[in-house]
Design a protein around this motif. Structure first.
Motif, PDB file in Angstrom:
ATOM      1  N   TRP A  89     117.660  81.560  54.091  1.00  0.00           N
ATOM      2  CA  TRP A  89     116.623  81.357  53.247  1.00  0.00           C
ATOM      3  C   TRP A  89     115.899  82.707  52.853  1.00  0.00           C
ATOM      4  CZ3 TRP A  89     116.005  76.303  52.082  1.00  0.00           C
ATOM      5  CH2 TRP A  89     116.631  75.290  53.018  1.00  0.00           C
ATOM      6  N   GLN A  90     115.104  82.376  51.613  1.00  0.00           N
ATOM      7  CA  GLN A  90     114.526  83.488  51.228  1.00  0.00           C
ATOM      8  C   GLN A  90     113.014  82.870  50.740  1.00  0.00           C
ATOM      9  OE1 GLN A  90     116.771  85.062  47.995  1.00  0.00           O
ATOM     10  NE2 GLN A  90     115.806  83.434  46.500  1.00  0.00           N
ATOM     11  N   VAL A  91     112.058  83.649  50.781  1.00  0.00           N
ATOM     12  CA  VAL A  91     110.561  83.072  50.389  1.00  0.00           C
ATOM     13  C   VAL A  91     110.701  83.294  48.908  1.00  0.00           C
ATOM     14  CG1 VAL A  91     108.335  83.795  50.523  1.00  0.00           C
ATOM     15  CG2 VAL A  91     109.602  84.377  52.491  1.00  0.00           C
ATOM     16  N   GLY A  92     110.239  81.814  48.283  1.00  0.00           N
ATOM     17  CA  GLY A  92     110.087  81.684  46.927  1.00  0.00           C
ATOM     18  C   GLY A  92     108.413  82.266  46.523  1.00  0.00           C
ATOM     19  N   ASN A  93     107.764  81.702  47.415  1.00  0.00           N
ATOM     20  CA  ASN A  93     106.452  82.292  47.181  1.00  0.00           C
ATOM     21  C   ASN A  93     105.402  81.704  48.748  1.00  0.00           C
ATOM     22  OD1 ASN A  93     106.096  79.487  46.413  1.00  0.00           O
ATOM     23  ND2 ASN A  93     103.943  80.054  46.179  1.00  0.00           N
ATOM     24  N   ILE A  94     104.197  82.375  48.598  1.00  0.00           N
ATOM     25  CA  ILE A  94     103.366  82.082  49.638  1.00  0.00           C
ATOM     26  C   ILE A  94     101.873  81.908  49.037  1.00  0.00           C
ATOM     27  CG2 ILE A  94     104.725  82.838  51.548  1.00  0.00           C
ATOM     28  CD1 ILE A  94     102.341  85.414  51.458  1.00  0.00           C
ATOM     29  N   ASP A  95     101.261  80.949  49.479  1.00  0.00           N
ATOM     30  CA  ASP A  95     100.029  80.829  48.780  1.00  0.00           C
ATOM     31  C   ASP A  95      98.850  80.530  50.062  1.00  0.00           C
ATOM     32  OD1 ASP A  95      97.990  80.417  46.727  1.00  0.00           O
ATOM     33  OD2 ASP A  95      98.225  78.384  47.002  1.00  0.00           O
ATOM     34  N   CYS A  96      97.868  81.248  49.998  1.00  0.00           N
ATOM     35  CA  CYS A  96      96.860  81.262  51.272  1.00  0.00           C
ATOM     36  C   CYS A  96      95.374  81.137  50.390  1.00  0.00           C
ATOM     37  CB  CYS A  96      96.958  82.653  51.939  1.00  0.00           C
ATOM     38  SG  CYS A  96      98.682  83.134  52.315  1.00  0.00           S
ATOM     39  N   THR A  97      94.643  80.320  51.380  1.00  0.00           N
ATOM     40  CA  THR A  97      93.365  80.301  51.183  1.00  0.00           C
ATOM     41  C   THR A  97      92.509  80.858  52.345  1.00  0.00           C
ATOM     42  OG1 THR A  97      93.535  78.215  49.725  1.00  0.00           O
ATOM     43  CG2 THR A  97      91.375  78.727  50.558  1.00  0.00           C
ATOM     44  N   ILE A  98      91.884  81.793  52.066  1.00  0.00           N
ATOM     45  CA  ILE A  98      90.794  82.352  53.201  1.00  0.00           C
ATOM     46  C   ILE A  98      89.448  81.901  53.156  1.00  0.00           C
ATOM     47  CG2 ILE A  98      89.808  84.534  53.950  1.00  0.00           C
ATOM     48  CD1 ILE A  98      92.120  86.186  52.617  1.00  0.00           C
ATOM     49  N   ILE A  99      88.914  81.332  54.264  1.00  0.00           N
ATOM     50  CA  ILE A  99      87.846  80.390  54.312  1.00  0.00           C
ATOM     51  C   ILE A  99      86.662  81.424  55.004  1.00  0.00           C
ATOM     52  CG2 ILE A  99      86.542  78.185  54.965  1.00  0.00           C
ATOM     53  CD1 ILE A  99      89.619  77.282  54.922  1.00  0.00           C
ATOM     54  N   ALA A 100      85.989  81.671  54.214  1.00  0.00           N
ATOM     55  CA  ALA A 100      84.848  82.635  55.000  1.00  0.00           C
ATOM     56  C   ALA A 100      83.482  82.856  54.248  1.00  0.00           C
ATOM     57  CB  ALA A 100      85.461  83.984  55.319  1.00  0.00           C
ATOM     58  N   GLU A 101      82.267  82.745  54.876  1.00  0.00           N
ATOM     59  CA  GLU A 101      81.161  83.229  54.039  1.00  0.00           C
ATOM     60  C   GLU A 101      80.928  84.607  53.809  1.00  0.00           C
ATOM     61  OE1 GLU A 101      78.702  80.883  52.951  1.00  0.00           O
ATOM     62  OE2 GLU A 101      79.968  79.326  53.646  1.00  0.00           O
ATOM     63  N   ARG A 102      81.172  85.368  54.761  1.00  0.00           N
ATOM     64  CA  ARG A 102      81.396  86.716  54.808  1.00  0.00           C
ATOM     65  C   ARG A 102      82.248  87.318  55.832  1.00  0.00           C
ATOM     66  NH1 ARG A 102      77.295  89.301  57.418  1.00  0.00           N
ATOM     67  NH2 ARG A 102      77.392  90.481  57.074  1.00  0.00           N
ATOM     68  N   PRO A 103      82.832  88.558  55.431  1.00  0.00           N
ATOM     69  CA  PRO A 103      82.734  89.328  54.319  1.00  0.00           C
ATOM     70  C   PRO A 103      83.202  88.771  53.089  1.00  0.00           C
ATOM     71  CG  PRO A 103      84.538  90.124  55.526  1.00  0.00           C
ATOM     72  CD  PRO A 103      83.928  89.121  56.345  1.00  0.00           C
ATOM     73  N   LYS A 104      82.461  89.033  52.078  1.00  0.00           N
ATOM     74  CA  LYS A 104      83.262  88.429  50.714  1.00  0.00           C
ATOM     75  C   LYS A 104      84.565  89.066  50.514  1.00  0.00           C
ATOM     76  CE  LYS A 104      79.509  86.290  49.757  1.00  0.00           C
ATOM     77  NZ  LYS A 104      79.797  84.938  49.820  1.00  0.00           N
ATOM     78  N   ILE A 105      85.622  88.313  50.215  1.00  0.00           N
ATOM     79  CA  ILE A 105      87.020  88.591  50.130  1.00  0.00           C
ATOM     80  C   ILE A 105      87.559  88.925  48.691  1.00  0.00           C
ATOM     81  CG2 ILE A 105      89.158  87.498  50.480  1.00  0.00           C
ATOM     82  CD1 ILE A 105      87.349  87.907  53.002  1.00  0.00           C
ATOM     83  N   GLY A 106      86.684  88.422  47.593  1.00  0.00           N
ATOM     84  CA  GLY A 106      86.998  88.619  46.220  1.00  0.00           C
ATOM     85  C   GLY A 106      87.418  90.090  46.149  1.00  0.00           C
TER      86      GLY A 106
END
Length: 157
Positions: A89-106
């Motif tokens: 197998w090979q990775v096609g893509n990954i997608d992640c959601t980081i859930i946090a008030e702080r620190p600001k991730i953007g």
């Protein structure tokens, strides 16, 4: 094709930074964890292992094993990806959601995408990183820690 999901949580404790996607982010807390506490990489590992029907990160790297104390989580990620690739197998893509008030991730998203793409030998556009809050609800809303959801798509190599 195969799809896998991952989820991980780490609580805040003493420290001056957190690590997400192997990127050091200044913060007034660190993570309480057996390894380096990279909650993002841990969720990606579980997504990879889940897609390959290979268990979870705790089975491969038990927190009860002292050899993983303070371990750099990229060791886990490279191992999980190698297991997938050994099975064709090979990775096609990954997608992640980081859930946090702080620190600001953007402000750190581009650096995290680039670092994960480098570690996994992927193109940057194969690594999705998003951040959200819980509108001050729950443990992340109370700024007690960070949660991450991850999904990966595997393609037959």
């Amino acid at each position: 094709m195969r799809i896998g999901t991952g989820f991980d949580v780490h609580a805040f404790g003493p420290g001056s930074h957190i690590t997400l996607g192997n990127v050091r982010i200044p913060h007034d807390h660190g993570f309480i964890a057996h390894s380096d506490g990279d909650v993002l990489i841990h969720a990606i590992c579980d997504a990879l292992l889940g897609a390959g029907a290979l268990g979870d990160i705790g089975q491969h790297f038990p927190p009860s094993d002292p050899q993983w104390q303070d371990c750099d989580s990229t060791v886990f990620l490279r191992h999980c990806q190698q297991l997938i690739e050994q099975r064709g197998w090979q990775v096609g893509n990954i997608d992640c959601t980081i859930i946090a008030e702080r620190p600001k991730i953007g402000p750190h998203v581009a650096a995290i995408q680039q670092r994960l793409a480098q570690i996994m030998d992927l193109e940057v556009d194969q690594v999705g990183i998003k951040a959200t809050t819980t509108e001050r609800l729950g443990f992340t809303g109370r700024e007690e820690g960070v949660a991450v959801q991850a999904v990966c798509l595997l393609l037959k190599g």
